[in-house]
Design a protein around this motif. Structure first.
Motif, PDB file in Angstrom:
ATOM      1  N   ASP A  97      -6.398   5.705  -3.167  1.00  0.00           N
ATOM      2  CA  ASP A  97      -7.796   5.839  -3.570  1.00  0.00           C
ATOM      3  C   ASP A  97      -8.665   4.965  -2.663  1.00  0.00           C
ATOM      4  O   ASP A  97      -8.448   3.764  -2.548  1.00  0.00           O
ATOM      5  N   ALA A  98      -9.630   5.567  -2.003  1.00  0.00           N
ATOM      6  CA  ALA A  98     -10.484   4.837  -1.053  1.00  0.00           C
ATOM      7  C   ALA A  98     -11.310   3.762  -1.752  1.00  0.00           C
ATOM      8  O   ALA A  98     -11.629   2.733  -1.149  1.00  0.00           O
ATOM      9  N   ASP A  99     -11.644   3.966  -3.014  1.00  0.00           N
ATOM     10  CA  ASP A  99     -12.382   2.940  -3.751  1.00  0.00           C
ATOM     11  C   ASP A  99     -11.545   1.675  -3.921  1.00  0.00           C
ATOM     12  O   ASP A  99     -12.069   0.569  -3.916  1.00  0.00           O
ATOM     13  N   TYR A 100     -10.252   1.836  -4.086  1.00  0.00           N
ATOM     14  CA  TYR A 100      -9.379   0.669  -4.197  1.00  0.00           C
ATOM     15  C   TYR A 100      -9.216  -0.028  -2.850  1.00  0.00           C
ATOM     16  O   TYR A 100      -9.204  -1.248  -2.770  1.00  0.00           O
ATOM     17  N   LEU A 101      -9.094   0.765  -1.813  1.00  0.00           N
ATOM     18  CA  LEU A 101      -8.763   0.253  -0.493  1.00  0.00           C
ATOM     19  C   LEU A 101      -9.660  -0.898  -0.059  1.00  0.00           C
ATOM     20  O   LEU A 101      -9.186  -1.951   0.348  1.00  0.00           O
ATOM     21  N   PHE A 102     -10.939  -0.722  -0.120  1.00  0.00           N
ATOM     22  CA  PHE A 102     -11.877  -1.748   0.336  1.00  0.00           C
ATOM     23  C   PHE A 102     -12.836  -2.139  -0.778  1.00  0.00           C
ATOM     24  O   PHE A 102     -14.042  -2.158  -0.607  1.00  0.00           O
ATOM     25  N   HIS A 103     -12.308  -2.457  -1.917  1.00  0.00           N
ATOM     26  CA  HIS A 103     -13.126  -2.888  -3.044  1.00  0.00           C
ATOM     27  C   HIS A 103     -13.517  -4.358  -2.854  1.00  0.00           C
ATOM     28  O   HIS A 103     -12.686  -5.252  -2.922  1.00  0.00           O
ATOM     29  N   ASP A 104     -14.786  -4.587  -2.580  1.00  0.00           N
ATOM     30  CA  ASP A 104     -15.347  -5.936  -2.401  1.00  0.00           C
ATOM     31  C   ASP A 104     -14.751  -6.715  -1.229  1.00  0.00           C
ATOM     32  O   ASP A 104     -14.857  -7.936  -1.185  1.00  0.00           O
ATOM     33  N   THR A 105     -14.109  -6.027  -0.290  1.00  0.00           N
ATOM     34  CA  THR A 105     -13.532  -6.703   0.865  1.00  0.00           C
ATOM     35  C   THR A 105     -13.367  -5.700   2.002  1.00  0.00           C
ATOM     36  O   THR A 105     -13.420  -4.499   1.771  1.00  0.00           O
ATOM     37  N   ASP A 106     -13.177  -6.192   3.199  1.00  0.00           N
ATOM     38  CA  ASP A 106     -12.938  -5.315   4.349  1.00  0.00           C
ATOM     39  C   ASP A 106     -11.480  -5.318   4.766  1.00  0.00           C
ATOM     40  O   ASP A 106     -11.126  -4.781   5.809  1.00  0.00           O
ATOM     41  N   CYS A 108      -7.278  -4.874   3.428  1.00  0.00           N
ATOM     42  CA  CYS A 108      -6.296  -4.490   2.420  1.00  0.00           C
ATOM     43  C   CYS A 108      -4.912  -4.749   3.003  1.00  0.00           C
ATOM     44  O   CYS A 108      -4.678  -4.533   4.199  1.00  0.00           O
ATOM     45  N   TYR A 109      -4.013  -5.244   2.183  1.00  0.00           N
ATOM     46  CA  TYR A 109      -2.657  -5.564   2.612  1.00  0.00           C
ATOM     47  C   TYR A 109      -1.699  -4.518   2.057  1.00  0.00           C
ATOM     48  O   TYR A 109      -1.728  -4.214   0.866  1.00  0.00           O
ATOM     49  N   PHE A 110      -0.874  -3.980   2.932  1.00  0.00           N
ATOM     50  CA  PHE A 110       0.150  -3.020   2.528  1.00  0.00           C
ATOM     51  C   PHE A 110       1.515  -3.658   2.722  1.00  0.00           C
ATOM     52  O   PHE A 110       1.760  -4.331   3.729  1.00  0.00           O
ATOM     53  N   PHE A 111       2.386  -3.440   1.769  1.00  0.00           N
ATOM     54  CA  PHE A 111       3.742  -3.960   1.833  1.00  0.00           C
ATOM     55  C   PHE A 111       4.693  -2.776   1.832  1.00  0.00           C
ATOM     56  O   PHE A 111       4.715  -1.991   0.886  1.00  0.00           O
ATOM     57  N   LEU A 112       5.456  -2.646   2.920  1.00  0.00           N
ATOM     58  CA  LEU A 112       6.347  -1.514   3.121  1.00  0.00           C
ATOM     59  C   LEU A 112       7.784  -1.953   2.868  1.00  0.00           C
ATOM     60  O   LEU A 112       8.245  -2.946   3.439  1.00  0.00           O
ATOM     61  N   ILE A 113       8.463  -1.202   2.027  1.00  0.00           N
ATOM     62  CA  ILE A 113       9.861  -1.473   1.723  1.00  0.00           C
ATOM     63  C   ILE A 113      10.653  -0.220   2.064  1.00  0.00           C
ATOM     64  O   ILE A 113      10.349   0.864   1.561  1.00  0.00           O
ATOM     65  N   LYS A 114      11.642  -0.373   2.925  1.00  0.00           N
ATOM     66  CA  LYS A 114      12.478   0.762   3.291  1.00  0.00           C
ATOM     67  C   LYS A 114      13.217   1.270   2.057  1.00  0.00           C
ATOM     68  O   LYS A 114      13.629   0.480   1.197  1.00  0.00           O
ATOM     69  N   TRP A 115      13.407   2.588   2.009  1.00  0.00           N
ATOM     70  CA  TRP A 115      14.121   3.192   0.894  1.00  0.00           C
ATOM     71  C   TRP A 115      15.515   2.584   0.755  1.00  0.00           C
ATOM     72  O   TRP A 115      15.959   2.295  -0.356  1.00  0.00           O
ATOM     73  N   TRP A 135       1.630  -4.857   6.468  1.00  0.00           N
ATOM     74  CA  TRP A 135       0.699  -4.183   7.372  1.00  0.00           C
ATOM     75  C   TRP A 135      -0.706  -4.441   6.841  1.00  0.00           C
ATOM     76  O   TRP A 135      -0.996  -4.157   5.673  1.00  0.00           O
ATOM     77  N   ILE A 136      -1.554  -4.995   7.687  1.00  0.00           N
ATOM     78  CA  ILE A 136      -2.923  -5.353   7.278  1.00  0.00           C
ATOM     79  C   ILE A 136      -3.878  -4.326   7.854  1.00  0.00           C
ATOM     80  O   ILE A 136      -3.857  -4.040   9.051  1.00  0.00           O
ATOM     81  N   VAL A 137      -4.735  -3.794   7.004  1.00  0.00           N
ATOM     82  CA  VAL A 137      -5.748  -2.827   7.429  1.00  0.00           C
ATOM     83  C   VAL A 137      -7.110  -3.477   7.239  1.00  0.00           C
ATOM     84  O   VAL A 137      -7.438  -3.946   6.155  1.00  0.00           O
ATOM     85  N   THR A 138      -7.872  -3.496   8.323  1.00  0.00           N
ATOM     86  CA  THR A 138      -9.211  -4.081   8.292  1.00  0.00           C
ATOM     87  C   THR A 138     -10.231  -3.032   8.712  1.00  0.00           C
ATOM     88  O   THR A 138     -10.035  -2.333   9.704  1.00  0.00           O
ATOM     89  N   ARG A 139     -11.297  -2.946   7.960  1.00  0.00           N
ATOM     90  CA  ARG A 139     -12.374  -2.004   8.259  1.00  0.00           C
ATOM     91  C   ARG A 139     -13.367  -2.664   9.204  1.00  0.00           C
ATOM     92  O   ARG A 139     -13.764  -3.810   9.013  1.00  0.00           O
ATOM     93  N   ASP A 140     -13.781  -1.912  10.248  1.00  0.00           N
ATOM     94  CA  ASP A 140     -14.762  -2.464  11.184  1.00  0.00           C
ATOM     95  C   ASP A 140     -16.187  -2.225  10.659  1.00  0.00           C
ATOM     96  O   ASP A 140     -16.378  -1.684   9.576  1.00  0.00           O
ATOM     97  N   LYS A 141     -17.174  -2.623  11.432  1.00  0.00           N
ATOM     98  CA  LYS A 141     -18.575  -2.528  10.992  1.00  0.00           C
ATOM     99  C   LYS A 141     -19.035  -1.093  10.753  1.00  0.00           C
ATOM    100  O   LYS A 141     -19.947  -0.852   9.985  1.00  0.00           O
TER     101      LYS A 141
END
Length: 157
Positions: A97-106, A108-115, A135-141
């Motif tokens: 959900d894009a609303d969750y992704l950058f809620h009040d911040t630019d 978001c941290y993703f944690f990947l676990i192999k199956w 994996w860190i995702v940062t939104r630009d200007k």
């Protein structure tokens, strides 16, 4: 007097009809591509801590059969609603959900676990042995952000 009654009746009908029209809330998804060679589970958080994961990234596909992957006994992110069938195959699309992704911040941290790690280790072992990738995702200007999950080094915190 009849014009006023007609106006009142038309107003009541218009108000009644307009109250029946549903106002839809659309959900906007942020779509990513798993460019790794691994089948992974991905949890998202606004904090740089795997224990703070509060959302799970979902695949864009839902198979009745999971191509033979045994998902029994997989339990990740205790205390959250975790779906063991939300694994993401290599070279496939997934979303959150894009609303969750950058809620009040630019950021978001993703944690990947192999199956394989989710199947072979307990949640405590995954955390203590750091069997996940961050994996860190940062939104630009302009609001753009990287949508390609690539092979990353294992977390070395």
């Amino acid at each position: 007097m009849s014009k006023i009654n007609l106006f009142v009746c038309i107003s009541i009908v218009i108000c009644s009809l307009s109250s029946c029209i549903p106002i839809g809330h659309t959900r906007v998804l942020a779509v990513f591509k798993n460019c790794t060679n691994d089948t992974v589970y991905i949890g998202a958080s606004h904090y740089d801590n795997i224990d703070s994961v509060s959302e799970q990234v979902s695949p864009h596909y839902k198979f009745v059969a999971n191509n033979g992957l045994d998902i029994s006994n997989i339990s990740l992110w205790e205390g959250t609603y975790f779906r063991s069938d939300n694994f993401i195959y290599p070279d496939s699309l997934c979303s959150i959900d894009a609303d969750y992704l950058f809620h009040d911040t630019d950021t978001c941290y993703f944690f990947l676990i192999k199956w394989e790690n989710a199947k072979g280790f307990s949640w405590d072992e995954i955390r203590t042995k750091k069997l996940f990738r961050r994996w860190i995702v940062t939104r630009d200007k302009e609001g753009r952000f990287d949508r390609h999950i690539r092979n990353l080094n294992t977390n070395k915190n």
